[in-house]
Design a protein around this motif. Structure first.
Motif, short mmCIF file in Angstrom:
data_model
loop_
_atom_site.label_atom_id
_atom_site.label_comp_id
_atom_site.label_asym_id
_atom_site.label_seq_id
_atom_site.Cartn_x
_atom_site.Cartn_y
_atom_site.Cartn_z
N ILE A 49 0.89 -1.46 -0.03
CA ILE A 49 -0.17 -0.37 0.19
C ILE A 49 0.60 1.20 0.06
CG2 ILE A 49 -1.37 1.04 1.40
CD1 ILE A 49 -3.13 -1.32 0.44
N THR A 50 0.73 2.43 -0.28
CA THR A 50 1.44 3.79 -1.09
C THR A 50 0.33 4.61 -0.43
OG1 THR A 50 2.24 3.08 -2.63
CG2 THR A 50 2.45 5.09 -1.94
N ILE A 51 1.11 5.26 0.80
CA ILE A 51 0.57 6.59 1.67
C ILE A 51 0.52 7.89 1.42
CG2 ILE A 51 -1.46 6.96 4.04
CD1 ILE A 51 -0.79 4.53 4.84
N ALA A 52 -0.03 8.67 0.78
CA ALA A 52 0.24 10.11 1.21
C ALA A 52 -0.56 10.80 1.99
CB ALA A 52 -0.11 10.67 -0.87
N ASN A 53 -0.12 11.35 2.24
CA ASN A 53 0.41 12.23 3.70
C ASN A 53 -0.12 14.29 2.90
OD1 ASN A 53 -0.22 10.79 6.09
ND2 ASN A 53 2.20 10.70 5.87
N ILE A 54 -0.75 14.50 2.93
CA ILE A 54 -1.17 15.55 2.45
C ILE A 54 -1.30 16.78 3.18
CG2 ILE A 54 -2.83 16.92 -0.10
CD1 ILE A 54 -2.75 14.45 -0.90
N PHE A 55 -1.19 17.49 4.05
CA PHE A 55 -1.31 18.08 4.65
C PHE A 55 -0.95 20.03 4.83
CE2 PHE A 55 -1.33 14.41 7.39
CZ PHE A 55 -1.68 14.97 8.28
N PHE A 56 -2.10 20.32 4.26
CA PHE A 56 -2.84 22.23 3.98
C PHE A 56 -2.45 22.76 5.02
CE2 PHE A 56 -4.41 19.35 0.58
CZ PHE A 56 -4.44 19.92 -0.83
N GLU A 57 -2.53 21.78 6.34
CA GLU A 57 -2.33 23.11 7.12
C GLU A 57 -1.09 22.37 8.05
OE1 GLU A 57 -6.20 24.33 9.67
OE2 GLU A 57 -5.76 22.61 9.90
N ALA A 75 3.78 0.27 4.92
CA ALA A 75 3.13 0.82 4.12
C ALA A 75 4.93 1.92 3.58
CB ALA A 75 2.18 1.52 4.13
N ASP A 76 4.49 2.07 2.07
CA ASP A 76 4.97 3.41 1.35
C ASP A 76 4.47 4.55 1.86
OD1 ASP A 76 6.75 1.63 -0.12
OD2 ASP A 76 5.53 1.20 -1.41
N VAL A 77 5.40 5.54 1.46
CA VAL A 77 4.82 6.79 2.42
C VAL A 77 5.66 8.12 0.98
CG1 VAL A 77 4.67 8.05 4.63
CG2 VAL A 77 5.17 5.85 4.83
N VAL A 78 4.47 8.73 1.08
CA VAL A 78 5.00 10.11 0.33
C VAL A 78 3.93 11.81 1.41
CG1 VAL A 78 4.26 11.03 -1.85
CG2 VAL A 78 3.77 9.21 -1.50
N ASN A 79 5.30 11.68 1.38
CA ASN A 79 4.36 13.07 2.53
C ASN A 79 4.18 14.57 1.31
OD1 ASN A 79 4.70 11.95 5.24
ND2 ASN A 79 6.96 12.14 4.78
N PHE A 80 3.43 15.45 1.47
CA PHE A 80 3.00 16.72 0.53
C PHE A 80 3.32 17.59 1.56
CE2 PHE A 80 0.15 18.81 -1.76
CZ PHE A 80 1.02 18.84 -3.15
N ALA A 81 3.74 18.63 1.70
CA ALA A 81 3.10 19.97 2.56
C ALA A 81 2.54 20.99 1.36
CB ALA A 81 4.74 20.21 3.44
N SER A 85 4.43 23.69 -2.34
CA SER A 85 3.84 22.94 -3.80
C SER A 85 2.67 23.76 -4.07
CB SER A 85 3.01 22.06 -3.30
OG SER A 85 1.29 22.81 -2.30
N SER A 86 3.18 23.22 -5.46
CA SER A 86 1.68 24.01 -6.72
C SER A 86 1.00 25.02 -5.97
CB SER A 86 1.19 23.36 -8.09
OG SER A 86 2.92 23.30 -8.72
N VAL A 87 0.27 24.35 -4.60
CA VAL A 87 -1.21 25.06 -4.28
C VAL A 87 -1.32 25.92 -3.86
CG1 VAL A 87 -2.40 25.13 -2.12
CG2 VAL A 87 -1.89 22.67 -3.31
N SER A 88 0.32 26.64 -3.65
CA SER A 88 0.88 28.04 -3.52
C SER A 88 0.64 29.15 -4.77
CB SER A 88 1.59 28.30 -3.05
OG SER A 88 3.04 27.86 -2.98
N LYS A 89 0.53 28.30 -5.69
CA LYS A 89 0.43 29.15 -7.46
C LYS A 89 -0.60 28.84 -7.88
CE LYS A 89 5.45 26.74 -7.78
NZ LYS A 89 6.16 25.63 -8.50
N GLY A 90 -1.59 28.43 -6.81
CA GLY A 90 -2.98 28.37 -7.37
C GLY A 90 -3.75 27.11 -8.04
N GLU A 91 -2.79 25.20 -7.61
CA GLU A 91 -3.19 24.97 -8.46
C GLU A 91 -4.68 24.25 -7.76
OE1 GLU A 91 -0.47 21.04 -9.66
OE2 GLU A 91 -1.29 20.79 -7.71
N ILE A 94 -8.40 19.48 -6.35
CA ILE A 94 -8.93 18.12 -6.78
C ILE A 94 -7.63 17.43 -7.57
CG2 ILE A 94 -10.10 16.75 -9.12
CD1 ILE A 94 -12.65 17.80 -7.74
N ASP A 95 -6.92 18.53 -9.02
CA ASP A 95 -5.77 19.03 -9.13
C ASP A 95 -4.77 17.47 -8.41
OD1 ASP A 95 -6.91 19.45 -11.64
OD2 ASP A 95 -6.33 21.51 -11.52
N THR A 96 -3.84 18.22 -7.14
CA THR A 96 -3.61 17.89 -7.24
C THR A 96 -3.31 17.18 -6.44
OG1 THR A 96 -2.80 20.18 -5.21
CG2 THR A 96 -2.34 18.82 -4.50
N VAL A 97 -4.56 16.45 -5.83
CA VAL A 97 -4.86 15.19 -5.07
C VAL A 97 -4.87 14.14 -6.64
CG1 VAL A 97 -6.07 13.53 -4.19
CG2 VAL A 97 -5.20 15.84 -3.70
#
Length: 310
Positions: A49-57, A75-81, A85-91, A94-97
């Motif tokens: 299983i691959t799990i992404a930790n996506i924290f917008f705060e 599990a395989d772990v991907v961390n996303f702050a 990220s591109s969220v700060s550029k307006g992404e 849904i696009d991010t995820v």
């Protein structure tokens, strides 16, 4: 008897799960507590299983706890702050995820500043979602680990009296705790300044008390919440000093009660505001047990959700 699988594909909030789900999570967490207390603290349960930790705060404790739980399960772990990220550029969310899912991620653990972000996402993507806190709405794994910690200390949650003290208005922890404790048969009271108790709270069937001493004499467990200054857009009380005088828990208050109560705190603690150091570090405090239990409970949630994958 608890059923053998959760009644939901996602963990979006306590309101979406039932008592059987909660008890199954607790029973599973009991087994994982044994795992994390042995010399080799890892099991291969989520090896594929691959799990992404996506924290917008920003988050330290919850993010670390989830990451440790995931790694303990192999599990395989991907961390996303999001801040870097591109969220700060307006992404968009849904696009991010979707970009992350294109990397073949199976599960998303997400914290987001807006209530309902996890529910929105669950309707648009195939991966399973675990809500790690959405605005002032819900924080389901914190409520589960809090109730689990009460169960561990007192043997059962049913029939216990729990007071939640502090900033109820801005707290996702308070709402999730109220729902979870009630589903397990506890009585719940909230206590704090009138300005920090939301108007709708009575409709949840909780008691309301503005006098801290009365609330503490009523309860078996006191859960002391942090004052969330970062979410307060106006002044809800004159000063932190005055708040601490009216609603701060110190050792003298604790020692003068007519019984011994358990003290909890979801962290991070503002020492000297909602709770003093001599209370936080006392034998009545189970704050460090909450941290340890958080890993076991999150392991249980991830494991049970993963077992439902198509």
């Amino acid at each position: 008897m608890a059923v053998e699988e959760l009644s939901t594909r996602h963990l979006l909030g306590i309101k979406d799960i039932n008592r059987n789900d909660i008890e199954l999570i607790f029973e599973t967490a009991d087994n994982f507590k044994d795992v994390i207390n042995r010399p080799i603290k890892r099991v291969p349960s989520l090896r594929d299983i691959t799990i992404a930790n996506i924290f917008f705060e920003n988050s330290t404790r919850t993010k670390l706890s989830f990451e440790l739980a995931e790694k303990r399960l192999s599990a395989d772990v991907v961390n996303f702050a999001a801040s870097s990220s591109s969220v700060s550029k307006g992404e968009t969310l849904i696009d991010t995820v979707n970009n992350i899912l294109a990397m073949k991620v199976d599960m998303v653990v997400m914290r987001h500043p807006y209530a309902g972000a996890g529910v929105f996402l669950s309707k648009h993507i195939k991966a399973q979602i675990v809500n790690a806190g959405d605005g002032a709405h819900e924080h389901p794994t914190q409520a589960l680990l809090d109730a689990y910690s009460i169960r561990q200390k007192l043997g059962d949650v049913a029939g216990k009296k729990v007071v939640i003290v502090g900033d109820i208005l801005h707290s996702r922890v308070a709402i999730s705790n109220i729902l979870c404790l009630q589903k397990l048969g506890a009585e719940v009271m909230v206590c704090g300044p009138t300005t920090l108790i939301p108007k709708y709270i009575e409709s949840l069937g909780v008691k309301i008390e503005h006098n801290l001493i009365k609330a503490l004499n009523w309860c078996d467990v006191a859960n002391m919440l942090r004052i969330q200054l970062e979410r307060q857009d106006i002044k809800y009380f004159p000063s932190l000093r005055e708040y601490a005088m009216m609603y701060g828990l110190n050792k003298q208050i604790l020692d003068n009660l007519n019984k011994e109560i358990i003290v909890m705190h979801p962290g991070p603690i503002n020492r000297g505001v909602e709770i003093t150091s001599d209370v936080a570090d006392s034998k009545q405090s189970i704050i460090l047990e909450q941290v340890e239990n958080g890993v076991a409970v999150r392991m249980a949630v991830l494991y049970l959700l993963a077992s439902q994958r198509d």
